[in-house]
Design a protein around this motif. Sequence first.
Motif, short mmCIF file in Angstrom:
data_model
loop_
_atom_site.label_atom_id
_atom_site.label_comp_id
_atom_site.label_asym_id
_atom_site.label_seq_id
_atom_site.Cartn_x
_atom_site.Cartn_y
_atom_site.Cartn_z
N GLU A 120 0.84 -1.19 0.00
CA GLU A 120 0.00 0.00 0.00
C GLU A 120 0.88 1.24 0.00
O GLU A 120 1.71 1.42 0.88
N LYS A 121 0.67 2.07 -1.02
CA LYS A 121 1.38 3.34 -1.10
C LYS A 121 0.34 4.42 -1.31
O LYS A 121 -0.50 4.31 -2.20
N LYS A 122 0.41 5.44 -0.54
CA LYS A 122 -0.58 6.50 -0.63
C LYS A 122 -0.14 7.63 -1.56
O LYS A 122 -0.94 8.25 -2.22
N ALA A 123 1.14 7.93 -1.59
CA ALA A 123 1.63 9.06 -2.37
C ALA A 123 1.94 8.64 -3.81
O ALA A 123 2.33 7.50 -4.06
N ASP A 124 1.75 9.56 -4.73
CA ASP A 124 2.12 9.30 -6.12
C ASP A 124 3.63 9.30 -6.26
O ASP A 124 4.36 9.99 -5.54
N MET A 125 4.09 8.55 -7.23
CA MET A 125 5.51 8.51 -7.51
C MET A 125 5.90 9.78 -8.25
O MET A 125 5.11 10.34 -9.02
N PRO A 126 7.12 10.27 -8.07
CA PRO A 126 7.55 11.43 -8.86
C PRO A 126 7.75 11.03 -10.32
O PRO A 126 8.24 9.94 -10.61
N GLU A 127 7.35 11.91 -11.21
CA GLU A 127 7.54 11.64 -12.63
C GLU A 127 8.96 12.02 -13.02
O GLU A 127 9.36 13.17 -12.90
N GLU A 128 9.71 11.04 -13.50
CA GLU A 128 11.09 11.25 -13.93
C GLU A 128 11.23 10.68 -15.32
O GLU A 128 10.65 9.65 -15.65
N PRO A 129 12.02 11.35 -16.18
CA PRO A 129 12.17 10.84 -17.54
C PRO A 129 12.85 9.47 -17.58
O PRO A 129 13.84 9.25 -16.89
N GLY A 130 12.29 8.58 -18.36
CA GLY A 130 12.87 7.26 -18.56
C GLY A 130 12.59 6.27 -17.44
O GLY A 130 13.13 5.18 -17.46
N LYS A 131 11.76 6.63 -16.48
CA LYS A 131 11.46 5.71 -15.37
C LYS A 131 9.98 5.37 -15.38
O LYS A 131 9.16 6.08 -15.93
N GLN A 132 9.65 4.25 -14.75
CA GLN A 132 8.25 3.81 -14.71
C GLN A 132 7.46 4.70 -13.75
O GLN A 132 8.00 5.28 -12.82
N TRP A 133 6.16 4.77 -14.01
CA TRP A 133 5.29 5.57 -13.15
C TRP A 133 3.91 4.96 -13.14
O TRP A 133 3.44 4.41 -14.13
N TRP A 134 3.25 5.01 -11.99
CA TRP A 134 1.86 4.64 -11.86
C TRP A 134 1.27 5.43 -10.70
O TRP A 134 1.99 5.93 -9.85
N PRO A 135 -0.04 5.57 -10.68
CA PRO A 135 -0.67 6.35 -9.62
C PRO A 135 -0.48 5.71 -8.24
O PRO A 135 -0.28 4.50 -8.13
N GLY A 136 -0.56 6.50 -7.21
CA GLY A 136 -0.40 6.00 -5.85
C GLY A 136 -1.52 5.08 -5.42
O GLY A 136 -1.37 4.32 -4.46
N SER A 137 -2.66 5.15 -6.11
CA SER A 137 -3.79 4.29 -5.73
C SER A 137 -3.60 2.85 -6.18
O SER A 137 -4.28 1.95 -5.70
N TRP A 138 -2.68 2.60 -7.12
CA TRP A 138 -2.42 1.25 -7.57
C TRP A 138 -1.58 0.52 -6.54
O TRP A 138 -0.58 1.03 -6.06
N GLN A 139 -1.99 -0.69 -6.24
CA GLN A 139 -1.21 -1.51 -5.31
C GLN A 139 -0.37 -2.50 -6.11
O GLN A 139 -0.88 -3.41 -6.73
N VAL A 140 0.93 -2.27 -6.11
CA VAL A 140 1.85 -3.12 -6.85
C VAL A 140 2.87 -3.70 -5.86
O VAL A 140 3.18 -3.09 -4.85
N PRO A 141 3.41 -4.90 -6.15
CA PRO A 141 4.43 -5.46 -5.27
C PRO A 141 5.75 -4.69 -5.39
O PRO A 141 6.22 -4.43 -6.49
N SER A 142 6.32 -4.35 -4.27
CA SER A 142 7.55 -3.57 -4.30
C SER A 142 8.76 -4.39 -4.68
O SER A 142 9.80 -3.84 -5.03
N ALA A 143 8.68 -5.70 -4.61
CA ALA A 143 9.83 -6.54 -4.96
C ALA A 143 10.13 -6.51 -6.45
O ALA A 143 11.25 -6.80 -6.86
N PHE A 144 9.15 -6.15 -7.27
CA PHE A 144 9.35 -6.16 -8.72
C PHE A 144 9.32 -4.75 -9.32
O PHE A 144 9.21 -4.61 -10.53
N THR A 145 9.36 -3.72 -8.50
CA THR A 145 9.30 -2.36 -9.03
C THR A 145 10.55 -1.58 -8.74
O THR A 145 11.27 -1.85 -7.83
#
Length: 145
Positions: A120-145
């Motif tokens: 669970e992550k509440k804050a949005d990720m910072p947008e950086e060129p060349g890096k992945q991004w998804w909204p903070g509402s998405w629940q993704v496993p941190s081991a693969f990100t």
Amino acid sequence: RISMLYGVCSFLYAVTYYAVGYAIVELRGFWAMWSLPMVFMTAQMLIMRLDILKTGQHRLPNAEWLGHLAPYFAVAACTLEYRYFYSESCVALAFGFALLAQFAHFVMALRWLDLAWPDEKKADMPEEPGKQWWPGSWQVPSAFT
């Protein structure tokens, strides 16, 4: 990515057990039976090391090491089963090693679940060129990100 890693590791388990079975049944080669799992489990360990990040809160950190030892428990059971004389104590010991192999695979499956469990992550990720991004509402496993 998660499914591909799980599939490759399951394939390496299958090839390991096939090679162990072939070495003991067809070749009667104990040295080959004991050395073949080293090759495939090293490949599995390296693939997991390359694909999994050590970030996030995990309940079973480093539990995959027991999963890498599972074929060796099975090889020990095969070694004890291949005897010229019958011994009930060797049969019981081989059965114990087979149960240890099953337990090690169960712990590995729990580790896979632990790795694939979303964080669970509440804050949005910072947008950086060349890096992945998804909204903070998405629940993704941190081991693969």
